[in-house]
Scaffold this motif. Structure first.
Motif: not given
Lengths: 229, 264
Positions: A38-40, A80-88
């Motif tokens: 996740t640091e990367y 508010t419409d949210v676009a959740l961009i998750f990396c992990g």
């Protein structure tokens, strides 16, 4: 990379101080940063190019839920419409964040609170398509999910590899927000992966880990799930 | 004619008791779920409802501690006044080398207690959707540690046994427990694929640098080689990726097949 508690980095575009509302979705780049992977992956969000809509980046090293994050940045998911961009890291039914001790996890997002489910979700992590993605199919209002149904791999090296992961992330987000329908989105996603695979195929003698990149890109392209209701 | 050294293989049965875990939780449903999780991974599991029931089990094996892992709830409500973290911290002298962890759905303990637990090498895990991931992570670590312990034990036993070439005997630990659902591969095909991918990994250099993130781990080339040799789930997935790369390289497009010069 310097470490802080929950912090804001690179506020890319925020035309409203602290509150978001309006027709454009808010892109919420959410990246736990608590282990080698996740640091990367959190570093891939640094200097994320603008997509022409408001965006917020959150890198977090301690337990945080999606609900808490929305509260911290004063976003009302009903307006508010949210676009959740998750990396992990991911599990079928949860996007994972750091636990309170090393090598443990907490839940950043799961589907127990249906009311605050983001309109768009890119889950760039393992397995979430099998659970969270599936639940998007049953939503009645228009929504979009892109994620993976299996374990995925990433070559965690800087340079050309990081550049391509960034390109893929950006391309996936852009396609998610701009495709007119699910068919077009699927086509854009596959086109993106084919371009990346072809690059490393052509250059597999040039870059040390090109072959591993190809493996992981091929796996991702075969297992990516695009759900648009 | 030169005489080639003939390798002599020696087979012997090594009796290793199943690893054992103790689970302490007053929630019967949770207790049984975690028990079944570890039983499916070939652990023996003892279960009790309270720290008071657990303590005699530890005392009975004080001289030779029995448990590899001890998992306890923290809050036992009306069943016990003793908290799980108190049980762990008070009984350090009985735990041997057991990995200890507290799994709790209640409020987090204070930072001071968390620090004490960290110093006692005790994990604190929340009872939520990420518990499964945390338990799997801990199990992987324990299995790797078990393999190293066994390898060390066997090497010690074989220290006086020379190999056919005159050097020390080589020890390789191979798990007899299938760790994957069986897929139809002939031995020769699988071995050749494994050799190919291992050869490629060895040729990368930087063999101990973790660069291959897959699932929840980042593996070095050497670690990945071990997984492939041992045919773990991770290893087999990477062998399958090699096959997928081959398929891709064929560029077969059934929808738009190419024309060939020798077509009539």
């Amino acid at each position: 990379m310097t470490h802080h508690d929950t912090k804001t980095m690179n506020k890319i575009q925020s035309d409203l101080a602290g509150t978001y509302a309006g027709a454009s979705p808010l892109i919420l780049l959410s990246a736990p940063s608590h282990d080698d992977l996740t640091e990367y992956t959190s570093s891939l969000f640094e200097s994320f190019p603008s997509l022409g809509v408001p965006a917020e980046l959150r890198v977090f090293e301690r337990p945080l839920t999606y609900e808490q994050l929305l509260s911290e940045i004063s976003v009302d998911p009903e307006t508010t419409d949210v676009a959740l961009i998750f990396c992990g890291h991911g599990e079928p039914s949860a996007l994972l964040g750091p636990g309170i001790q090393k090598k443990t996890f907490s839940t950043f997002y799961d589907d127990t609170i249906i009311e605050i489910r983001p309109k768009y979700m890119l889950a760039f992590c393992c397995k979430s398509a099998a659970g969270i993605g599936r639940s998007y199919k049953h939503k009645t209002e228009v929504s979009t999910f892109v994620g993976f149904g299996v374990d995925i791999g990433i070559v965690t090296v800087s340079g050309v590899y990081a550049a391509w992961w960034r390109k893929i992330l950006y391309g996936l987000v852009s396609a998610m927000l701009n495709s007119p329908d699910g068919y077009a989105l699927e086509k854009s996603v596959q086109s993106l992966y084919q371009e990346a695979i072809a690059f490393f195929h052509r250059n597999d003698k040039k870059y040390r880990w090109a072959r591993a990149m190809k493996w992981y890109l091929i796996t991702q392209s075969k297992s990516v799930k695009v759900i648009q209701t | 004619m030169s005489t080639a050294a003939i390798a002599k293989s020696i087979n012997f049965a090594l009796s290793i008791p199943r690893p054992c875990i103790l689970i302490v939780d007053d929630d019967k449903k949770f207790l049984l779920a975690v028990r079944d999780f570890f039983k499916s991974l070939d652990y023996d599991v003892d279960t009790v409802f309270t720290p008071e029931e657990a303590t005699p089990l530890l005392e009975a094996h004080a001289i030779k501690p029995k448990y590899r892992m001890i998992i306890t709830d923290d809050n036992f409500d009306k069943f016990s006044r003793t908290k799980g973290h108190q049980f762990i911290l008070k009984n350090q002298h009985l735990l041997g080398k057991a990995k200890t962890m507290i799994v709790s759905g209640a409020e987090h303990p204070s930072p001071e207690i968390l620090k004490q637990l960290e110093e006692a090498n005790t994990s604190y895990i929340e009872k939520n959707d990420s518990l499964d991931a945390s338990l799997k992570e801990l199990t992987i670590e324990d299995k790797e540690k078990q393999a190293k312990d066994i390898e060390s034990f066997v090497k010690d036993k074989l220290v006086d046994l020379p190999s056919a070439a005159g050097g020390p005997a080589e020890v390789k630990i191979v798990s007899s427990v299938p760790q994957h659902s069986a897929r139809p591969f002939s031995d020769e095909t699988l071995n050749r694929l494994k050799r190919t991918i291992i050869k490629w990994l060895r040729s990368r250099g930087e063999l101990d640098k973790p660069v291959l993130a897959y699932g929840k781990h980042v593996y070095s080339a050497n670690e990945m080689i071990k997984h492939i040799e041992d045919e773990t789930e991770v290893g087999r997935e990477h062998v399958m990726m090699l096959l997928a790369e081959f398929e891709y390289s064929q560029e077969i497009n059934e929808d738009d097949p190419p024309r060939y010069e020798d077509d009539e």
